[in-house]
Motif scaffolding. Sequence first.
Motif, PDB file in Angstrom:
ATOM      1  N   PRO A 196      -7.847  -1.213   0.532  1.00  0.00           N
ATOM      2  CA  PRO A 196      -7.195  -1.112  -0.774  1.00  0.00           C
ATOM      3  C   PRO A 196      -6.648  -2.444  -1.289  1.00  0.00           C
ATOM      4  N   LEU A 254       0.817   3.607  -3.075  1.00  0.00           N
ATOM      5  CA  LEU A 254      -0.419   4.286  -3.455  1.00  0.00           C
ATOM      6  C   LEU A 254      -0.407   5.726  -2.964  1.00  0.00           C
ATOM      7  N   THR A 313      -6.524  -3.267  -5.192  1.00  0.00           N
ATOM      8  CA  THR A 313      -5.571  -2.390  -5.876  1.00  0.00           C
ATOM      9  C   THR A 313      -4.146  -2.796  -5.530  1.00  0.00           C
ATOM     10  N   THR A 314      -3.903  -3.103  -4.271  1.00  0.00           N
ATOM     11  CA  THR A 314      -2.567  -3.512  -3.841  1.00  0.00           C
ATOM     12  C   THR A 314      -2.162  -4.818  -4.507  1.00  0.00           C
ATOM     13  N   ALA A 338      -3.273  -5.983  -7.382  1.00  0.00           N
ATOM     14  CA  ALA A 338      -3.031  -5.699  -8.803  1.00  0.00           C
ATOM     15  C   ALA A 338      -1.651  -5.074  -9.007  1.00  0.00           C
ATOM     16  N   LEU A 339      -1.284  -4.128  -8.160  1.00  0.00           N
ATOM     17  CA  LEU A 339       0.036  -3.506  -8.280  1.00  0.00           C
ATOM     18  C   LEU A 339       1.156  -4.507  -7.984  1.00  0.00           C
ATOM     19  N   ASN A 384       0.805  -1.229   0.000  1.00  0.00           N
ATOM     20  CA  ASN A 384       0.000   0.000   0.000  1.00  0.00           C
ATOM     21  C   ASN A 384       0.835   1.276   0.000  1.00  0.00           C
TER      22      ASN A 384
END
Length: 138
Positions: free
Chosen positions: A119, A111, A122-123, A125-126, A108
């Motif tokens: 999150p 971000l 999203t985390t 995916a990154l 995280n």
Amino acid sequence: MESRYENQVFLDPSDKDIYGVPTIKARLTYSPRDLEVIRRMEAGMRQASIACQPNWTGTNAEPDICRILPGADYHEFGTSRMGDDPLTSAADRYGQIHGISSLYVADNSVLPPIGGANPTLTTVALAIRTADNIRSRE
């Protein structure tokens, strides 16, 4: 919380965990803009919850609303900002720390500090994108 140079996240070598690893500490203060956002959020929450008639008195007669210490939230981001410029970011767009080969951030902290909750997707995916980038370099 507004990003400001004065706010810091650091390792404290004088405070170590049971494995001897320095603990992470945060030294943060609210800016005038942060305090205004908190005031407006508190007013909005009070107005929205009038029907519930909650008890707004918390510890030491201060409202608990928005009063947890900075750094106490488990969904904080932005401490290893991602970007193209090493002067304004810690990692590149794939999570590699500027100027240090083979050191990547995949959590995280890359971000932006948006203040959202949960999150995880999203985390993940990154982190997958970072792993794919590392693999493509082999």
